[in-house]
Motif scaffolding. Structure first.
Motif, PDB file in Angstrom:
ATOM      1  N   LEU A 233       9.375   0.542  -3.014  1.00 60.15           N
ATOM      2  CA  LEU A 233       8.053   0.393  -1.766  1.00 60.15           C
ATOM      3  C   LEU A 233       7.095   1.730  -2.575  1.00 60.15           C
ATOM      4  O   LEU A 233       7.102   2.973  -1.996  1.00 60.15           O
ATOM      5  N   THR A 234       5.753   0.485  -2.848  1.00 61.58           N
ATOM      6  CA  THR A 234       4.760   2.100  -2.535  1.00 61.58           C
ATOM      7  C   THR A 234       3.827   2.626  -2.003  1.00 61.58           C
ATOM      8  O   THR A 234       3.573   1.521  -1.071  1.00 61.58           O
ATOM      9  N   TYR A 235       3.443   3.744  -2.168  1.00 60.27           N
ATOM     10  CA  TYR A 235       2.879   4.352  -1.051  1.00 60.27           C
ATOM     11  C   TYR A 235       1.147   5.001  -1.180  1.00 60.27           C
ATOM     12  O   TYR A 235       1.193   5.090  -2.479  1.00 60.27           O
TER      13      TYR A 235
ATOM     14  N   ALA B 144       6.105   6.624  -4.339  1.00 57.64           N
ATOM     15  CA  ALA B 144       7.526   5.122  -4.416  1.00 57.64           C
ATOM     16  C   ALA B 144       8.526   6.146  -3.973  1.00 57.64           C
ATOM     17  O   ALA B 144       8.705   7.067  -4.658  1.00 57.64           O
TER      18      ALA B 144
ATOM     19  N   LEU C 149      11.704  -1.466   6.515  1.00 48.02           N
ATOM     20  CA  LEU C 149      10.804  -0.309   6.917  1.00 48.02           C
ATOM     21  C   LEU C 149      10.824   0.372   8.340  1.00 48.02           C
ATOM     22  O   LEU C 149      10.653   1.064   8.215  1.00 48.02           O
TER      23      LEU C 149
ATOM     24  N   ALA D  86       5.793   6.282   7.276  1.00 47.95           N
ATOM     25  CA  ALA D  86       6.782   4.529   6.589  1.00 47.95           C
ATOM     26  C   ALA D  86       6.664   3.517   6.937  1.00 47.95           C
ATOM     27  O   ALA D  86       6.822   2.461   5.866  1.00 47.95           O
TER      28      ALA D  86
ATOM     29  N   CYS E  51       3.739   0.552   4.085  1.00 47.63           N
ATOM     30  CA  CYS E  51       3.326   0.669   2.124  1.00 47.63           C
ATOM     31  C   CYS E  51       2.376  -0.520   1.831  1.00 47.63           C
ATOM     32  O   CYS E  51       2.084  -0.970   2.441  1.00 47.63           O
TER      33      CYS E  51
ATOM     34  N   TYR F 195       5.850  -4.169  -1.347  1.00 44.28           N
ATOM     35  CA  TYR F 195       6.902  -3.854  -1.015  1.00 44.28           C
ATOM     36  C   TYR F 195       7.675  -5.200  -2.583  1.00 44.28           C
ATOM     37  O   TYR F 195       7.289  -6.070  -2.790  1.00 44.28           O
TER      38      TYR F 195
END
Lengths: 383, 383
Positions: A159-161, A199, A225, A236, A239, A242
């Motif tokens: 997961l990239t944020y 991530a 999630l 959270a 993101c 995904y």
């Protein structure tokens, strides 16, 4: 201890059994991708011993399994190797379908080609090696081995944020979750890159992987999630990307991260794991005696198989210096530092019963079956 | 029983555990060709339930697994079937190497030929079916199933004598032996033919098979004869013929008598055992729900797979009469007669703890995990 039984206070056994089972589940899912019931406990102990202890398998501190990441990805290892041997000597998309042997040659066949070889090193996992047609058939001991070494089932997600909000909140990003119907994953880690791309990486494993792999990707994403929100807060949910991977759906992986041994296997069939069958030699991380199941193990196994072939085909014998250098390279280089234990206990919080419980579990096994310790030593020291 | 534990007197548990382990070993070696540790206990219970009980697996009395012999040998079954479908429609020596599917056809490939089919029924054991190349790859659930269903290891020997001296001495010829380093076999039976040719048949099984299969034939023969002398007297040494067979060394058997399920399998992957994969349908005795592992099971599984194919390819639906006739043919026809128990207890002599111990073992499992009973019922009743 001869003839005596180790007795534990009843109150200890009662209160710890359920917790121990839960912890063993978390441990076997995170490390092997299987439920504890599916795996030989003796294999579990051997595997941990081959890494220098259980802590070394779980930790990301120096000397442990999760210590290093490779900048740019591990695929570069294969690419660099291919460059060294020359890309013209590497065939991609050419799965081996059969290996025939006679007094002179081994014939390795793919759908399109046949290669004549003096020796063959098979490096794929046992369950994939079992799909190759062999002529003459492999010894039955080897066949039984491959029938009893299933691979784990593990799905990975990244997961990239926008920001590493978990760090801002004081969380490490590492979540260790027991088996439940709500939360699909068993473990997550911070995967923030050196450049600061935030991530989280996580794994759906064992029974959970079996259940969740049959569902729609959207449903899986939503469940991941929703669980992350529960552990890390509402940020959270937002993101920006995904990504997930189920190696069990790849024909030439069929599962991950490693093949395990079924109960009863190590004491029966393990001699066939590394024993050459005519011109066929066996490598791959499953055949390693140090860091079995890891990249280091794959290198060790490759070196051992290469030495077997050199000795047989070219009658090459290493000089004492070369032997020494090889042994040095194969030694467990650093034991986990003492701080690792406290870090683990802190992170596991209420799960801190894991280490003593595992130790006691192993001790009980060893006291009741004292020959087991000898077997583990023999097995690990066999190379 | 909700919330309560079944408690046994300590004296019972102490005295019976060792004996129970020994009996379970004899039982699993004789029936499955594996050690108890290598097999799911839930599978053991399911398998016994599919035969109408444990007694039915062990007995040779009416309604039990060992009731019938076929005069002239069981190979005649295959030969009669081949005659019915026409020998020209049977290919021998043409092992299937690959099955490819697309929207229109399944392509079944051998080394020399390709066959276009609307549907394919695969009847070989899971570990052999796993050696076929599938395109597209089979679902991962199915792959995990085949990785966790090893076949047993059993060697058979037949000794022919001038006279059935054991009968003259008042022995039945049936010997049930525990695991030991001296005696290679786990069980022998009288095999005197209807014409009166005196013979004994026996099995080397599980761990013993693994150990003895690697030795010279002469050494094995000597060990078998020496053990028989111990049990039946010096006449046992003078056999006129010794014949043996190790199916593990046959490429297209790889072991015998049946594939077992590894621990943890029945609750995870069993739905893939009978579930068709596109145009591929699965039969073979392992997929039966009645007399799983036996010839009756193979027939039941074949009928079920044939019905699947008929419904899919020809949209054939059975009439109520045909359905009724099929169900009748698949019912367990006769339960073991009450005398069978007394006969077993008599034969097992000091081993008479087997039945109550197994019952208690199963009861303990069911009391502690009450959902297990539901699972067994669901599994056996699934067809």
């Amino acid at each position: 201890m001869a003839g005596k039984r180790l007795r534990l206070p009843l109150v200890f056994t009662r209160s710890c059994v359920a917790e121990l089972k839960e912890q063993l589940g978390v441990c076997s899912r995170s490390v092997f991708g299987v439920e504890p019931s599916q795996m030989s406990f003796l294999f579990f102990l051997m595997y941990a011993a081959a890494a220098g202890g259980l802590l070394a398998l779980l930790e990301s501190s120096p000397g442990c399994a999760q210590e290093f990441k490779i900048k740019g990805g591990t695929q570069q290892l294969s690419e660099c190797l291919a460059q060294r041997v020359g890309w013209k000597n590497v065939r991609l998309g050419s799965a081996v379908t059969a290996i025939w042997q006679d007094a002179e040659w081994a014939r390795v066949m793919t759908t399109d080609d046949t290669f004549l070889c003096r020796a063959v090193i098979v490096t794929c996992a046992p369950h994939l090696a079992a799909k190759i047609q062999y002529q003459p058939a492999l010894p039955s001991m080897r066949e039984f081995l491959t029938q009893n070494m299933p691979v784990g089932h593990m799905m990975k997600f990244i997961l990239t944020y926008q920001t590493a909000f978990w760090k801002e909140k004081g969380f490490s990003g590492e979540i260790v979750a027991g088996s439940s119907t709500d939360c699909p994953f068993c473990v997550t880690f911070d995967a923030t890159s050196p450049r600061g791309n935030p991530a989280l990486v996580g794994f759906i494993s064992g029974q959970q992987a079996t259940l969740w792999s049959t569902r729609e990707a959207g449903e899986r994403r939503a469940a991941v999630l929703s669980s992350l929100v529960k552990y890390l807060g509402p940020e959270a949910a937002s993101c920006i990307h995904y990504e997930e991977k189920d190696w069990a759906k790849e024909e030439f992986s069929g599962g991950c991260p490693v093949s395990v041994m079924a109960p009863g296997l190590l004491t029966f069939y393990h001699p066939s794991l590394r024993k050459p069958c005519g011109r066929i030699h066996w490598a791959g991380t499953e055949t390693a005696t140090l860091w079995c199941g890891y990249m280091s193990g794959a290198v060790q196994a490759g070196q051992r198989a290469a030495l077997e072939v050199l000795a047989e085909v070219s009658h090459v014998v290493l000089t004492p210096e070369e032997q020494e250098s090889l042994i040095q390279g194969q030694t467990l280089h650093r034991p986990p530092k003492p701080t690792a234990l406290s870090a683990l206990l802190k992170r596991l919080s209420r799960k801190s019963v894991l280490i003593p419980a595992l130790t006691i579990g192993a001790a009980l096994l060893l006291v009741r079956k004292r020959d087991v310790l000898v077997k583990i030593q023999t097995y690990v020291g066999a190379f």
